[in-house]
Design a protein around this motif. Structure first.
Motif, PDB file in Angstrom:
ATOM      1  N   LEU A 154      -1.654  -4.614  -6.954  1.00 36.25           N
ATOM      2  CA  LEU A 154      -0.278  -4.678  -7.433  1.00 36.25           C
ATOM      3  C   LEU A 154      -0.224  -4.557  -8.955  1.00 36.25           C
ATOM      4  CD1 LEU A 154       1.136  -7.503  -5.110  1.00 36.25           C
ATOM      5  CD2 LEU A 154       1.507  -5.027  -4.939  1.00 36.25           C
ATOM      6  N   ASP A 199      -0.223  -1.052  -9.771  1.00 34.17           N
ATOM      7  CA  ASP A 199       0.899  -0.292  -9.198  1.00 34.17           C
ATOM      8  C   ASP A 199       0.463   0.592  -8.027  1.00 34.17           C
ATOM      9  OD1 ASP A 199       2.705  -1.274 -11.237  1.00 34.17           O
ATOM     10  OD2 ASP A 199       1.892   0.219 -12.609  1.00 34.17           O
ATOM     11  N   ASN A 202       0.571   1.144  -4.462  1.00 36.27           N
ATOM     12  CA  ASN A 202       1.258   0.782  -3.228  1.00 36.27           C
ATOM     13  C   ASN A 202       0.381   0.989  -1.991  1.00 36.27           C
ATOM     14  OD1 ASN A 202       3.503   2.362  -1.064  1.00 36.27           O
ATOM     15  ND2 ASN A 202       3.598   0.179  -1.445  1.00 36.27           N
ATOM     16  N   LYS A 223      -1.102  -1.868   0.622  1.00 33.80           N
ATOM     17  CA  LYS A 223      -0.805  -1.886   2.058  1.00 33.80           C
ATOM     18  C   LYS A 223      -2.064  -2.211   2.868  1.00 33.80           C
ATOM     19  CE  LYS A 223       3.161   1.257   2.421  1.00 33.80           C
ATOM     20  NZ  LYS A 223       3.638   2.541   2.983  1.00 33.80           N
ATOM     21  N   ASP A 239       7.247  -0.807   0.676  1.00 33.59           N
ATOM     22  CA  ASP A 239       7.118  -0.139  -0.625  1.00 33.59           C
ATOM     23  C   ASP A 239       6.740  -1.198  -1.647  1.00 33.59           C
ATOM     24  OD1 ASP A 239       9.506  -1.420  -1.777  1.00 33.59           O
ATOM     25  OD2 ASP A 239      10.665  -0.089  -0.488  1.00 33.59           O
ATOM     26  N   ILE A 240       6.381  -0.771  -2.836  1.00 32.61           N
ATOM     27  CA  ILE A 240       5.780  -1.714  -3.795  1.00 32.61           C
ATOM     28  C   ILE A 240       6.768  -2.780  -4.266  1.00 32.61           C
ATOM     29  CG2 ILE A 240       6.230  -0.382  -5.919  1.00 32.61           C
ATOM     30  CD1 ILE A 240       3.166  -1.193  -6.584  1.00 32.61           C
ATOM     31  N   GLN A 245       6.680  -5.280  -1.596  1.00 31.52           N
ATOM     32  CA  GLN A 245       5.354  -5.910  -1.609  1.00 31.52           C
ATOM     33  C   GLN A 245       5.332  -7.050  -2.617  1.00 31.52           C
ATOM     34  OE1 GLN A 245       2.817  -2.545  -2.450  1.00 31.52           O
ATOM     35  NE2 GLN A 245       2.177  -2.356  -0.311  1.00 31.52           N
ATOM     36  N   ARG A 246       5.927  -6.804  -3.770  1.00 33.57           N
ATOM     37  CA  ARG A 246       5.934  -7.833  -4.819  1.00 33.57           C
ATOM     38  C   ARG A 246       6.806  -9.028  -4.449  1.00 33.57           C
ATOM     39  NH1 ARG A 246       5.534  -3.021  -9.281  1.00 33.57           N
ATOM     40  NH2 ARG A 246       3.322  -3.384  -9.788  1.00 33.57           N
TER      41      ARG A 246
END
Length: 205
Positions: free
Chosen positions: A83, A86, A88, A92, A136-137, A140-141
């Motif tokens: 993360l 960056d 993604n 995953k 998506d990122i 995810q965050r």
């Protein structure tokens, strides 16, 4: 004149012979040095890195212990780093890995109260890790924030073999924490946008 040609001929033959011998010696010396260099490099590789596995073994040894809670931490830190970068797609895959690792956490040696708490923590953490494996990122965050709280709660029960640093970003979602093995701030919530945003809140030993 004939005698002079003979002298020149003898000199020429001697020169050619000397040149061939010199090249052969040089080649032999080069070959010997190459072999010595190869042996030295191989020896050095074995000594320094144990054929490239020394650092890996050291890391695994450091991360072992406390059941397999250290394995959970290791997978968490690798996810955090994805993360930070960056990444993604990588996050995953690591989310799925962490979900599996969490599901295998051995809680048999803990008290009944601790077992009950760990079951709740693991159930919630697995859910967020699975969401990370599918999102998506940005999402995810969001899930990483809650996952970090779960992992921190887990460490409060299982302990840690390594000094950990609880770090805090005041900017993300009203303030968000995460764990790191380094005091250096590398923000997993903003990545390259605000990599150094945050501070160390406390050490966990």
């Amino acid at each position: 004149m004939s005698k002079l040609k003979l002298v020149f001929g003898v000199v020429a033959i001697a020169f050619v012979t000397l040149t061939v011998v010199s090249c052969k010696d040089a080649k032999t010396e080069s070959s010997t040095n190459s072999e010595i260099g190869t042996e030295e490099d191989h020896s050095k590789m074995n000594h320094d890195n144990s054929d490239g596995h020394h650092d890996v073994d050291k890391k695994e040894m450091t991360m072992s212990g406390n059941g397999n809670s250290q394995t959970v931490l290791n997978d968490y830190f690798i996810l955090k780093d994805a993360l930070v970068a960056d990444d993604n797609a990588k996050a995953k895959g690591l989310g799925a890995t962490l979900a599996t690792t969490l599901g295998k956490l051995d809680i048999s040696k803990y008290t009944d109260t601790q077992k009950a708490d760990l079951k709740d923590i693991i159930e919630d953490a697995v859910e967020h890790a699975e969401h990370i494996s599918e999102s998506d990122i940005a999402h995810q965050r969001e899930h990483f924030k809650v996952l970090s709280k779960d992992i921190t709660d887990m460490v409060a029960i299982t302990g840690t073999q390594n000094t950990l640093y609880q770090q805090f970003c005041p900017m993300y979602d009203g303030g968000s924490a995460w764990l790191s093995m380094s005091e250096d701030i590398k923000n997993p919530y903003y990545g390259s946008k605000m990599l150094k945003c945050g501070k160390v809140q406390k050490e966990i030993n």
